[in-house]
Design a protein around this motif. Structure first.
Motif, PDB file in Angstrom:
ATOM      1  N   ILE A  44       0.846  -1.198   0.000  1.00 36.25           N
ATOM      2  CA  ILE A  44       0.000   0.000   0.000  1.00 36.25           C
ATOM      3  C   ILE A  44       0.880   1.247   0.000  1.00 36.25           C
ATOM      4  N   CYS A  45       0.666   2.055  -1.017  1.00 33.76           N
ATOM      5  CA  CYS A  45       1.463   3.266  -1.163  1.00 33.76           C
ATOM      6  C   CYS A  45       0.553   4.479  -1.024  1.00 33.76           C
ATOM      7  N   GLY A  46       0.841   5.341  -0.100  1.00 33.59           N
ATOM      8  CA  GLY A  46      -0.002   6.495   0.127  1.00 33.59           C
ATOM      9  C   GLY A  46       0.102   7.518  -0.990  1.00 33.59           C
ATOM     10  N   ALA A  47      -1.014   8.238  -1.224  1.00 37.62           N
ATOM     11  CA  ALA A  47      -1.023   9.270  -2.255  1.00 37.62           C
ATOM     12  C   ALA A  47      -0.012  10.365  -1.930  1.00 37.62           C
ATOM     13  N   GLY A  48       0.251  10.579  -0.633  1.00 39.95           N
ATOM     14  CA  GLY A  48       1.226  11.600  -0.238  1.00 39.95           C
ATOM     15  C   GLY A  48       2.618  11.276  -0.741  1.00 39.95           C
ATOM     16  N   ASP A  49       3.017  10.010  -0.606  1.00 41.08           N
ATOM     17  CA  ASP A  49       4.328   9.601  -1.100  1.00 41.08           C
ATOM     18  C   ASP A  49       4.426   9.808  -2.605  1.00 41.08           C
ATOM     19  N   LEU A  50       3.409   9.339  -3.328  1.00 40.99           N
ATOM     20  CA  LEU A  50       3.438   9.466  -4.781  1.00 40.99           C
ATOM     21  C   LEU A  50       3.467  10.938  -5.201  1.00 40.99           C
ATOM     22  N   HIS A  51       2.757  11.776  -4.463  1.00 38.99           N
ATOM     23  CA  HIS A  51       2.756  13.209  -4.788  1.00 38.99           C
ATOM     24  C   HIS A  51       4.166  13.787  -4.660  1.00 38.99           C
TER      25      HIS A  51
END
Length: 448
Positions: free
Chosen positions: A85-92
Motif C-alpha cells: 500500500i502506497c499512500g497518495a502523499g508519497d506518490l505526490h
C-alpha cells in the motif's frame, strides 16, 4: 576494482545504470572514495518495493532521502515498482521530484497480485510533469481534474490496467497530448470506459487491447482518428466495434485479432499495409453477432447512426487490394480461416512470405475446396511458407500440396507440428510432405 575505478565517469555511470535497483546503485558508495558520490549522478533510478519482505516505511524513507541527495541536473528515467500500500502523499512527493529533475521517462508499476486495489495517482501527475517524454502506468487509478490535462512533450504513453473517471477524461487526456507518437492501452474489466476515442494526429504507433476477463459487450468499442499511423495493433474479444474515421495511408504493420461483426471497416482503411497479422471470426459467429449487434444498437442511442449502418455490411471488404503487402500471417484457430486466406491472397499480388498459426489455443477445422484459379502472388512472388501447429490432417495436407504445386517461386517451406503430436505421427507427416510434388526445384522443406 581499482582498474574499474580508473574508467571515466560517463562509462561508470552507464555501468551503474545497469544495476537492478537504486538500492544496489547506492550501495556502491561504500566501495571507495571514488564511488562515494558517483551514484548521485546516475541517469536511471529504479525503486523496487514489489518484494513482500520489504518494510514499506523503510522503503519510503530510502526513496525520499536518495531523491534529496540526488545531484544531477536532469534524470532520464524514474521507475517505481510498488507492491504494498502506497499512500497518495508519497506518490505526490515523488512525482514532484520527477518534475524537479526534469525526468524524461516516468514509470509507475503496481503489482496487482500483492494489493487489493490499484494505487490512486495524485492530480499533480497532470500538472507537474511538463518535461515527460515517456509515461508508463500499470494498475493505477487516475483522478479527474478541474483543469485540462496536458503533457506538451509526451511522445510515448502506456496505460495498462488503468481505471479512469470515464470516457470524457480519456478523450481529454489523449487529445491534449499533441506530440504523442506511441500509445498502448491495455483495458481492464472495470476501467469505466465504454467507448475509447483516440483522436491524435501525431500518432504513429497504436496498440489497443482488451482484457481476456472483460465480458462480452457489444456497446464497447473504439473510435480512431489517427491519419498518420504506421503501426496498428488491435486485440478485442468483446464482440464490440472499431470505427476508423479516416483512412490510414501510412500503415506498414498491422495486427488485427477481433471478434467483431464488422472487421471490414478496419481492413478497408489499412490497404497500404506491408506486414499483416489477421485473426477474424468465422462466418457462423459473424451471423450471430450481426443479429445481436442490431438488437443492442437500438438500445444504445449514443452509438452513431453510421456505426449501426456499417454493421449490416460484409465482414471482408469486397475487391480490396493490398498492393504493398509482402508478409501475411493468418490465424488458423477459426473454422473458416482458409476462406479468409484465399481472399487475402487474391488481393495481395506482391506477397512474399506467408505464415499460418494460432493466436489462441483452440484450433479450427479446415474445409478445403481448391480454387479454380491460382492467386497471382502464389504463382509469381511467394518465397516462404511457415506453418505452425500443423496437425497432419488430410485437409491440411491438401493445402500444403496446393502451395507446393503452384508456388513456382517458393524457396523454403517450414512445418512445425503441433507440440502435442507424438513422435510417430510427426514422422508420418514428414514422410507425406517430403514426397509431395513441387513446382519450384529450389524449394526446401524443413521440419522443426
Amino acid at each position: 576494482m581499482d582498474r574499474i575505478s580508473q574508467l571515466p565517469d560517463e562509462l561508470l555511470l552507464r555501468i551503474l545504470s545497469l544495476l537492478p535497483t537504486s538500492k544496489d546503485v547506492v550501495d556502491t558508495m561504500v566501495l571507495s572514495k571514488r564511488w562515494k558520490f558517483l551514484w548521485m549522478f546516475v541517469p536511471r533510478l529504479l525503486y523496487d518495493d514489489s518484494h513482500q519482505d520489504i518494510d514499506y516505511g523503510r522503503f519510503s524513507r530510502f526513496v525520499d532521502r536518495s531523491l534529496i541527495l540526488y545531484k544531477a541536473p536532469a534524470l532520464e528515467t524514474l521507475h517505481f515498482k510498488l507492491g504494498k500500500i502506497c499512500g497518495a502523499g508519497d506518490l505526490h512527493v515523488w512525482i514532484r521530484a520527477a518534475d524537479k529533475f526534469s525526468v524524461r521517462e516516468l514509470i509507475i508499476e503496481i503489482d496487482s497480485s500483492s494489493r487489493a486495489s490499484p494505487a490512486i495517482l495524485p492530480r499533480s501527475l497532470y500538472t507537474e510533469s511538463s518535461m515527460l517524454v515517456t509515461l508508463k502506468l500499470n494498475n493505477a487509478i487516475l483522478l479527474d481534474v478541474s483543469s485540462s490535462v496536458s503533457f506538451p512533450s509526451l511522445k510515448t504513453l502506456r496505460l495498462v490496467s488503468v481505471t479512469y473517471p470515464g470516457n470524457e477524461f480519456v478523450n481529454s487526456l489523449l487529445s491534449n497530448c499533441h506530440a504523442l507518437q506511441d500509445l498502448v492501452v491495455d483495458q481492464c474489466p472495470d476501467d469505466n470506459v465504454t467507448i475509447l476515442t483516440v483522436k491524435v494526429a501525431s500518432l504513429k504507433s497504436l496498440a489497443l487491447h482488451t482484457s481476456d476477463d472483460r465480458v462480452e459487450d457489444f456497446a464497447h468499442g473504439f473510435m480512431i482518428d489517427a491519419p498518420n499511423l504506421e503501426c496498428f495493433h488491435l486485440r478485442d474479444g468483446t464482440g464490440g466495434f472499431c470505427v476508423i474515421e479516416n483512412d490510414m495511408p501510412n500503415i506498414v504493420d498491422a495486427y488485427i485479432d477481433v471478434s467483431y461483426a464488422l472487421p471490414r471497416t478496419i481492413l478497408s482503411c489499412i490497404t497500404s499495409v506491408q506486414h499483416l497479422d489477421l485473426c477474424l471470426l468465422t462466418t457462423e459467429v459473424f451471423f450471430l453477432l450481426q443479429l445481436r449487434v442490431v438488437v443492442l444498437t437500438i438500445a444504445y442511442e449514443n452509438i452513431s447512426v453510421s456505426v449501426r449502418l456499417l454493421i449490416l455490411q460484409d465482414a471482408y471488404p469486397v475487391s480490396s487490394i493490398f498492393p504493398c503487402l509482402v508478409r501475411l500471417k493468418i490465424c488458423t484457430c477459426e473454422t473458416e480461416w482458409l476462406n479468409l486466406l484465399m481472399r487475402v491472397l487474391k488481393d495481395s499480388h506482391k506477397l512474399q512470405a506467408l505464415e499460418l498459426g494460432r493466436h489462441h489455443n483452440r484450433g479450427g477445422n479446415v474445409y478445403w475446396s481448391e480454387p479454380s484459379s491460382v492467386p497471382e502472388c502464389v504463382s509469381g512472388n511467394l518465397e516462404t511458407l511457415e506453418w505452425l501447429d500443423y496437425e497432419g490432417r488430410e485437409e491440411e495436407k491438401q493445402v500444403a500440396s496446393y502451395f507446393l504445386r503452384f508456388g513456382s517461386c517458393l524457396k523454403k517451406v517450414t512445418i512445425k507440428p503441433e507440440s502435442t503430436s507424438y513422435d510417430r505421427d510427426k514422422l508420418v507427416m514428414i514422410k507425406e510432405l517430403s514426397f509431395l510434388p513441387r513446382s519450384s526445384p529450389a524449394c526446401q522443406i524443413s521440419f522443426d
